[in-house]
Design a protein around this motif. Structure first.
Motif, short mmCIF file in Angstrom:
data_model
loop_
_atom_site.label_atom_id
_atom_site.label_comp_id
_atom_site.label_asym_id
_atom_site.label_seq_id
_atom_site.Cartn_x
_atom_site.Cartn_y
_atom_site.Cartn_z
N GLY A 86 2.68 10.33 -2.11
CA GLY A 86 2.18 10.62 -0.54
C GLY A 86 3.07 11.28 0.25
O GLY A 86 4.16 11.59 -0.30
N PRO A 87 3.14 11.03 1.47
CA PRO A 87 3.90 11.79 2.31
C PRO A 87 5.33 11.25 2.67
O PRO A 87 5.37 9.92 2.04
CB PRO A 87 3.37 11.72 3.92
CG PRO A 87 2.17 10.65 3.82
CD PRO A 87 1.87 10.60 2.31
N ARG A 88 6.16 11.86 3.03
CA ARG A 88 7.59 11.29 3.05
C ARG A 88 7.51 9.99 3.70
O ARG A 88 8.59 9.09 3.32
CB ARG A 88 8.29 12.11 3.82
CG ARG A 88 9.98 11.85 3.74
CD ARG A 88 10.76 12.67 4.80
NE ARG A 88 10.95 14.06 4.04
CZ ARG A 88 11.90 14.80 4.71
NH1 ARG A 88 12.58 14.43 5.85
NH2 ARG A 88 12.03 15.96 4.46
N TRP A 89 6.83 9.72 4.71
CA TRP A 89 7.11 8.45 5.38
C TRP A 89 6.59 7.21 4.64
O TRP A 89 7.28 6.20 4.60
CB TRP A 89 6.35 8.28 6.86
CG TRP A 89 4.93 8.53 6.67
CD1 TRP A 89 4.14 9.49 6.86
CD2 TRP A 89 4.02 7.46 6.41
NE1 TRP A 89 2.86 9.35 6.69
CE2 TRP A 89 2.63 8.02 6.46
CE3 TRP A 89 4.24 6.10 6.60
CZ2 TRP A 89 1.56 7.15 6.33
CZ3 TRP A 89 3.07 5.23 6.24
CH2 TRP A 89 1.59 5.87 6.08
N VAL A 100 0.90 -0.99 0.11
CA VAL A 100 -0.08 -0.24 0.01
C VAL A 100 0.90 1.18 -0.07
O VAL A 100 0.57 2.22 -0.74
CB VAL A 100 -1.06 -0.08 1.34
CG1 VAL A 100 -1.57 1.30 1.37
CG2 VAL A 100 -2.25 -0.92 1.05
N CYS A 101 1.96 1.18 0.78
CA CYS A 101 2.92 2.28 0.81
C CYS A 101 3.68 2.66 -0.47
O CYS A 101 3.78 3.69 -0.78
CB CYS A 101 3.62 2.14 1.99
SG CYS A 101 3.31 2.54 3.50
N VAL A 102 3.98 1.45 -1.21
CA VAL A 102 4.58 1.50 -2.55
C VAL A 102 3.58 2.37 -3.51
O VAL A 102 3.92 3.50 -4.11
CB VAL A 102 5.19 0.22 -3.10
CG1 VAL A 102 5.16 0.28 -4.31
CG2 VAL A 102 6.14 -0.29 -2.30
N VAL A 103 2.52 2.00 -3.56
CA VAL A 103 1.53 2.50 -4.33
C VAL A 103 1.00 3.95 -3.99
O VAL A 103 1.05 5.22 -4.89
CB VAL A 103 0.17 1.79 -4.56
CG1 VAL A 103 -1.11 2.49 -5.18
CG2 VAL A 103 0.22 0.44 -5.19
#
Length: 64
Positions: free
Chosen positions: A26-29, A17-20
């Motif tokens: 998205g945000p830096r984190w 999910v973070c990769v997408v």
């Protein structure tokens, strides 16, 4: 044992999910988590390739 598998599955899904999300700005984190996820995947693929070479002698026909 089952709880460990659930935790691993949650980490994998969260990483994807973070990769997408990072790809969409998205945000830096999310970019940090995405980089860690992609890096982990590369390390795992490299490890699997080395294991196949040790066991099969490298004759797996994938062109390497």
């Amino acid at each position: 044992m089952g709880a460990l598998l659930v935790v691993i599955l949650a980490l994998v899904v969260g990483g994807c999910v973070c990769v997408v999300w990072a790809d969409r700005g998205g945000p830096r984190w999310t970019r940090v988590v995405a980089a860690a996820t992609v890096g982990s995947g590369r390390v795992l693929r490299r490890y699997q390739k080395s294991q196949r070479r040790e066991v099969g002698g490298g004759a797996d026909g994938d062109g390497d």
